[in-house]
Design a protein around this motif. Structure first.
Motif, short mmCIF file in Angstrom:
data_model
loop_
_atom_site.label_atom_id
_atom_site.label_comp_id
_atom_site.label_asym_id
_atom_site.label_seq_id
_atom_site.Cartn_x
_atom_site.Cartn_y
_atom_site.Cartn_z
N ASN B 1 0.85 -1.20 0.00
CA ASN B 1 0.00 0.00 0.00
C ASN B 1 0.88 1.24 0.00
OD1 ASN B 1 -1.89 1.97 0.39
ND2 ASN B 1 -3.02 0.86 1.95
N ALA B 2 1.05 1.88 -1.19
CA ALA B 2 2.01 2.98 -1.31
C ALA B 2 1.41 4.32 -0.90
CB ALA B 2 2.54 3.05 -2.73
N GLY B 3 0.09 4.44 -0.82
CA GLY B 3 -0.52 5.72 -0.50
C GLY B 3 -0.60 6.59 -1.74
N VAL B 4 0.03 7.78 -1.67
CA VAL B 4 0.05 8.71 -2.79
C VAL B 4 1.47 8.77 -3.34
CG1 VAL B 4 -0.36 11.08 -3.56
CG2 VAL B 4 -1.80 10.08 -1.76
N THR B 5 1.62 8.50 -4.62
CA THR B 5 2.93 8.55 -5.26
C THR B 5 2.96 9.65 -6.31
OG1 THR B 5 2.27 6.87 -6.87
CG2 THR B 5 3.40 6.10 -4.88
N GLN B 6 4.13 10.28 -6.46
CA GLN B 6 4.30 11.35 -7.42
C GLN B 6 5.56 11.13 -8.23
OE1 GLN B 6 3.18 14.75 -4.18
NE2 GLN B 6 3.74 15.53 -6.20
N THR B 7 5.49 11.42 -9.52
CA THR B 7 6.67 11.39 -10.38
C THR B 7 6.67 12.61 -11.29
OG1 THR B 7 5.49 10.04 -12.00
CG2 THR B 7 6.91 8.88 -10.41
N PRO B 8 7.85 13.19 -11.60
CA PRO B 8 9.16 12.84 -11.05
C PRO B 8 9.35 13.45 -9.67
CG PRO B 8 9.39 14.71 -12.51
CD PRO B 8 7.93 14.33 -12.54
N LYS B 9 10.44 13.14 -9.01
CA LYS B 9 10.77 13.75 -7.71
C LYS B 9 11.38 15.14 -7.91
CE LYS B 9 11.55 9.85 -4.61
NZ LYS B 9 10.66 8.94 -5.33
N PHE B 10 12.09 15.31 -9.01
CA PHE B 10 12.77 16.57 -9.25
C PHE B 10 12.85 16.80 -10.76
CE2 PHE B 10 15.27 20.17 -8.36
CZ PHE B 10 16.34 20.21 -9.23
N GLN B 11 12.68 18.05 -11.19
CA GLN B 11 12.71 18.37 -12.62
C GLN B 11 13.24 19.79 -12.81
OE1 GLN B 11 11.54 16.16 -15.22
NE2 GLN B 11 12.64 17.62 -16.50
N VAL B 12 14.09 19.94 -13.82
CA VAL B 12 14.55 21.27 -14.23
C VAL B 12 14.01 21.53 -15.64
CG1 VAL B 12 16.51 22.77 -14.69
CG2 VAL B 12 16.65 21.07 -12.85
N LEU B 13 13.37 22.67 -15.82
CA LEU B 13 12.83 23.05 -17.11
C LEU B 13 13.40 24.39 -17.53
CD1 LEU B 13 8.98 22.37 -16.82
CD2 LEU B 13 10.66 20.99 -18.03
N LYS B 14 13.40 24.62 -18.84
CA LYS B 14 13.69 25.96 -19.34
C LYS B 14 12.37 26.68 -19.57
CE LYS B 14 18.00 24.66 -21.61
NZ LYS B 14 18.72 24.54 -22.89
N THR B 15 12.41 28.01 -19.46
CA THR B 15 11.20 28.81 -19.70
C THR B 15 10.60 28.44 -21.06
OG1 THR B 15 12.01 30.64 -18.36
CG2 THR B 15 10.33 31.14 -20.01
N GLY B 16 9.28 28.19 -21.05
CA GLY B 16 8.58 27.85 -22.28
C GLY B 16 8.40 26.37 -22.52
N GLN B 17 9.16 25.54 -21.82
CA GLN B 17 8.99 24.09 -21.97
C GLN B 17 7.72 23.64 -21.26
OE1 GLN B 17 12.86 22.55 -20.53
NE2 GLN B 17 13.29 21.94 -22.64
N SER B 18 7.25 22.47 -21.67
CA SER B 18 6.06 21.91 -21.04
C SER B 18 6.42 20.61 -20.31
CB SER B 18 4.99 21.63 -22.09
OG SER B 18 5.44 20.66 -23.01
N MET B 19 5.59 20.26 -19.34
CA MET B 19 5.78 18.98 -18.66
C MET B 19 4.50 18.60 -17.92
SD MET B 19 7.90 19.21 -15.11
CE MET B 19 7.58 17.46 -14.88
N THR B 20 4.41 17.33 -17.61
CA THR B 20 3.27 16.81 -16.85
C THR B 20 3.76 16.14 -15.59
OG1 THR B 20 1.98 16.43 -18.86
CG2 THR B 20 1.30 15.24 -16.88
N LEU B 21 3.19 16.54 -14.44
CA LEU B 21 3.48 15.92 -13.16
C LEU B 21 2.41 14.84 -12.93
CD1 LEU B 21 4.74 18.84 -13.02
CD2 LEU B 21 4.49 18.66 -10.56
N GLN B 22 2.89 13.66 -12.56
CA GLN B 22 1.98 12.53 -12.39
C GLN B 22 1.70 12.26 -10.91
OE1 GLN B 22 0.70 11.27 -15.06
NE2 GLN B 22 2.17 11.66 -16.71
N CYS B 23 0.49 11.83 -10.63
CA CYS B 23 0.10 11.49 -9.26
C CYS B 23 -0.83 10.30 -9.31
CB CYS B 23 -0.59 12.67 -8.60
SG CYS B 23 -1.27 12.30 -6.96
#
Lengths: 117, 114
Positions: B1-23
């Motif tokens: 039973n992991a509870g709530v998990t999130q990925t990634p733990k750490f991310q560096v982006l440049k201005t204007g880039q896109s990304m999706t945080l998962q939960c």
């Protein structure tokens, strides 16, 4: 407009003594209050909650007191232990129209508690 | 039973880039939430989902979108990242304790936008 305020950024106590963390709120619609503890690089962990129909709730070393007329709540930790050193957040929610069961939380800024051995 | 998990733990982006945080949560909770935490401030609600198939804006929704993919998963998307979105992002799911809900949090995603 900060609806939930923790006016003490930090608190330092000796091991074995009482820690008292305070929280004030302005929104009279808030009727459910929670305390969370947060260690560095981890998510907040639920500690204890209290409904507005009560003025006190206890769970082991942790007691939360609610003074509705003053719009004030406090968390007492007795006795304090070094492992209690963390950031403590109070949070509040209201029961929206229709009594929906989910609760959007409004958080205070947090108080850093340091318990010295 | 992991509870709530999130990925990634750490991310560096440049201005204007896109990304999706998962939960994802395995507690069979109906409601899920995304918060951000900035220095000296408490957690602020970005978006929430009261149940599968519904999403609503929180206190600070600008610059974000969300998707409640199914009951377990709730993702947060930054379409065009800005330095002001540098923060720690927490996902939470809500379970009933009596008649009221208690939220349980994931470990967080640290995002740096350059």
């Amino acid at each position: 407009d900060q609806q939930v305020k923790q006016n003490s950024p930090s608190l330092s106590v000796q091991e074995g003594r009482i820690s008292i963390l305070n929280c004030d709120y302005t929104n009279s619609m808030f009727d459910y209050f929670l305390w969370y503890k947060k260690y560095p690089a981890e998510g907040p962990t639920f500690l204890i909650s209290i409904s507005s129909i009560k003025d006190k709730n206890e769970d082991g070393r942790f007691t939360v007191f609610l003074n509705k007329s003053a719009k004030h709540l406090s968390l007492h930790i007795v006795p304090s232990q070094p492992g209690d050193s963390a950031v403590y957040f109070c949070a509040a929610s209201d029961s929206e129209a229709g009594g929906t069961s989910y609760g959007k939380l409004t958080f205070g800024q947090g108080t850093i508690l340091t318990v010295h051995p | 039973n992991a509870g709530v998990t999130q990925t990634p733990k750490f991310q560096v982006l440049k201005t204007g880039q896109s990304m999706t945080l998962q939960c994802a949560q395995d507690m069979n909770h109906n409601s899920m939430y995304w918060y951000r935490q900035d220095p000296g401030m408490g957690l602020r609600l970005i978006y929430y989902s009261a149940s599968e198939g519904t999403t609503d804006k929180g206190e600070v929704p600008n610059g974000y979108n969300v998707s409640r993919l199914n009951k377990r998963e709730f993702s947060l998307r930054l379409e065009s990242a800005a330095p002001s979105q540098t923060s720690v992002y927490f996902c939470a799911s809500g379970g009933l304790a009596g008649r009221r809900e208690t939220q349980y949090f994931g470990p967080g995603t640290r995002l740096l936008v350059l």
